[in-house]
Design an enzyme around this catalytic site. Sequence first.
Site, PDB file in Angstrom:
ATOM      1  N   TYR A  56     -19.686  11.713 -15.004  1.00 11.54           N
ATOM      2  CA  TYR A  56     -19.860  10.343 -14.533  1.00 11.54           C
ATOM      3  C   TYR A  56     -20.572  10.399 -13.182  1.00 11.54           C
ATOM      4  O   TYR A  56     -20.198  11.190 -12.317  1.00 11.54           O
ATOM      5  CB  TYR A  56     -18.487   9.667 -14.397  1.00 11.54           C
ATOM      6  CG  TYR A  56     -18.599   8.237 -13.950  1.00 11.54           C
ATOM      7  CD1 TYR A  56     -19.025   7.252 -14.826  1.00 11.54           C
ATOM      8  CD2 TYR A  56     -18.305   7.877 -12.640  1.00 11.54           C
ATOM      9  CE1 TYR A  56     -19.158   5.939 -14.409  1.00 11.54           C
ATOM     10  CE2 TYR A  56     -18.429   6.573 -12.215  1.00 11.54           C
ATOM     11  CZ  TYR A  56     -18.859   5.607 -13.106  1.00 11.54           C
ATOM     12  OH  TYR A  56     -18.994   4.318 -12.694  1.00 11.54           O
ATOM     13  N   LYS A 112     -11.997   0.336 -18.043  1.00  5.40           N
ATOM     14  CA  LYS A 112     -12.605   0.405 -19.370  1.00  5.40           C
ATOM     15  C   LYS A 112     -11.587   0.023 -20.451  1.00  5.40           C
ATOM     16  O   LYS A 112     -11.135  -1.100 -20.472  1.00  5.40           O
ATOM     17  CB  LYS A 112     -13.209   1.796 -19.584  1.00  5.40           C
ATOM     18  CG  LYS A 112     -14.009   2.320 -18.369  1.00  5.40           C
ATOM     19  CD  LYS A 112     -15.259   1.516 -18.072  1.00  5.40           C
ATOM     20  CE  LYS A 112     -15.886   1.825 -16.695  1.00  5.40           C
ATOM     21  NZ  LYS A 112     -16.166   3.232 -16.414  1.00  5.40           N
ATOM     22  N   ASP A 143     -11.017  13.788 -17.100  1.00  6.61           N
ATOM     23  CA  ASP A 143     -11.374  12.367 -17.118  1.00  6.61           C
ATOM     24  C   ASP A 143     -11.364  11.943 -18.585  1.00  6.61           C
ATOM     25  O   ASP A 143     -12.262  12.278 -19.358  1.00  6.61           O
ATOM     26  CB  ASP A 143     -12.754  12.164 -16.484  1.00  6.61           C
ATOM     27  CG  ASP A 143     -13.174  10.698 -16.444  1.00  6.61           C
ATOM     28  OD1 ASP A 143     -12.615   9.893 -17.215  1.00  6.61           O
ATOM     29  OD2 ASP A 143     -14.090  10.364 -15.660  1.00  6.61           O
ATOM     30  N   ARG A 193       0.837  -1.212   0.000  1.00  9.01           N
ATOM     31  CA  ARG A 193       0.000   0.000   0.000  1.00  9.01           C
ATOM     32  C   ARG A 193       0.868   1.258   0.000  1.00  9.01           C
ATOM     33  O   ARG A 193       0.466   2.297  -0.504  1.00  9.01           O
ATOM     34  CB  ARG A 193      -0.961   0.011   1.198  1.00  9.01           C
ATOM     35  CG  ARG A 193      -1.817   1.279   1.278  1.00  9.01           C
ATOM     36  CD  ARG A 193      -3.012   1.148   2.211  1.00  9.01           C
ATOM     37  NE  ARG A 193      -2.652   0.692   3.535  1.00  9.01           N
ATOM     38  CZ  ARG A 193      -2.052   1.451   4.472  1.00  9.01           C
ATOM     39  NH1 ARG A 193      -1.768   2.706   4.223  1.00  9.01           N
ATOM     40  NH2 ARG A 193      -1.760   0.943   5.643  1.00  9.01           N
TER      41      ARG A 193
END
Length: 387
Positions: free
Chosen positions: A114, A210, A185, A62
């Site tokens: 979005y 995507k 975006d 992380r």
Amino acid sequence: MSPDEKASCNPDDRADGLEVQGMQASTWVIAAGRNRVPGAPLNVPPVLASNFYLPSDRLYSRTNGTETTDALEEIIGGLDGGRALVFGSGMGAAAAVLDGLPVGSTIALSADPYHGVAGLADQGVEQGRWSVERIDMADTAAWVDAAGRVDLLWLESPANPLLTVADLPTICAAPRKAGNLIAVDSTFATPFVQQPLAMGADLVMHSATKFIGGHSDLLAGALVMTDDDLYEKLAYRRLLAGASIGGLEAFLAVRGARTLALRMATAQDNAMELARRLDAHGEITTVRYPGLPSHPTHAAAASFMNGFGAVMSFDVAGPGERADQVCQAAELINHATSLGGVESTMERRATIAGQETMPPTLIRFSVGCEDVDDIWADLEQAVKHTA
Ligand SMILES: *Cc1c(COP(=O)(O)O)cnc(C)c1O
């Protein structure tokens, strides 16, 4: 590659044929992120470890990522001309940007962004963290004005699902309020279709779920930037928020990204052809695809995009239920949400939470890499089936 080398991609060099470090971007996406050492595996493996033997700069995944996430960041960063941070999802990436804003910040947001990003923005308003103004992506003058006033401009282009394209070169070159950020975006476009950093944006965001992943089998997000301070700030936010990507997802995203240039080329060609055919179809009332001269933002798109992407939306004549029936009647095209996979998908957008204001007959269509005539035959039979 060291972080310094990643940062050295010069955005000024990226205006014409997309090159990354002396090679075509289509080569880069295949060649980057490999550990070219005798005996090392050709493909970076999925590192499934949270922690690492010490002493090392790599302590914990992380905090420091892994060899697998490094590879994904090298690939995406090179494509967009900056340094990339990958996240567990596109929303994880978007949240890192918004959550990093000081209290009292002002945000300009696309009128129909979005829905997840809209939700984040609305929640922050409710909590008194920032104020938000919504601006139509096509209203270039309003965006240029906002660039001189607000702290964060969040553009989504092409936008979902009307495929409105922002005039990014004009907006990104506008005089700016000192220290503000322009974030784009670019999920629908991918780095092969537009290069926001080269045009003057500070941040590119992708839902790598995507097109970059390309196979509808993972969730991933990315932010790309050239500014080192911004990079450090967002890396720290990712660490604190725990928005890291899993090892297997990072591996799959690298594997998917290898064919991004091929997939985008095929899917865009298919989309252009299908948009033309749909436009000429008597039962289809509106086709929204930036590649069609009839699209309201075609001129802006043609001025700077390399192709027009592989997502469009269209309306079938009749009531909204007919759009549902067309989606159900499709046998090849998958009736499913999301986009950017090798397989074509379509859905009636007004049935999706947060999209109820969309035209009731609007079908969003993510064009895949199947043969264009097979996709067309399926569309024709589905529309005929519901006549
Ligand atoms: C899917 C999507 C997102 C959110 O990404 P996730 O990976 O689903 O979290 C953000 N913006 C756009 C344009 C998207 O299509």
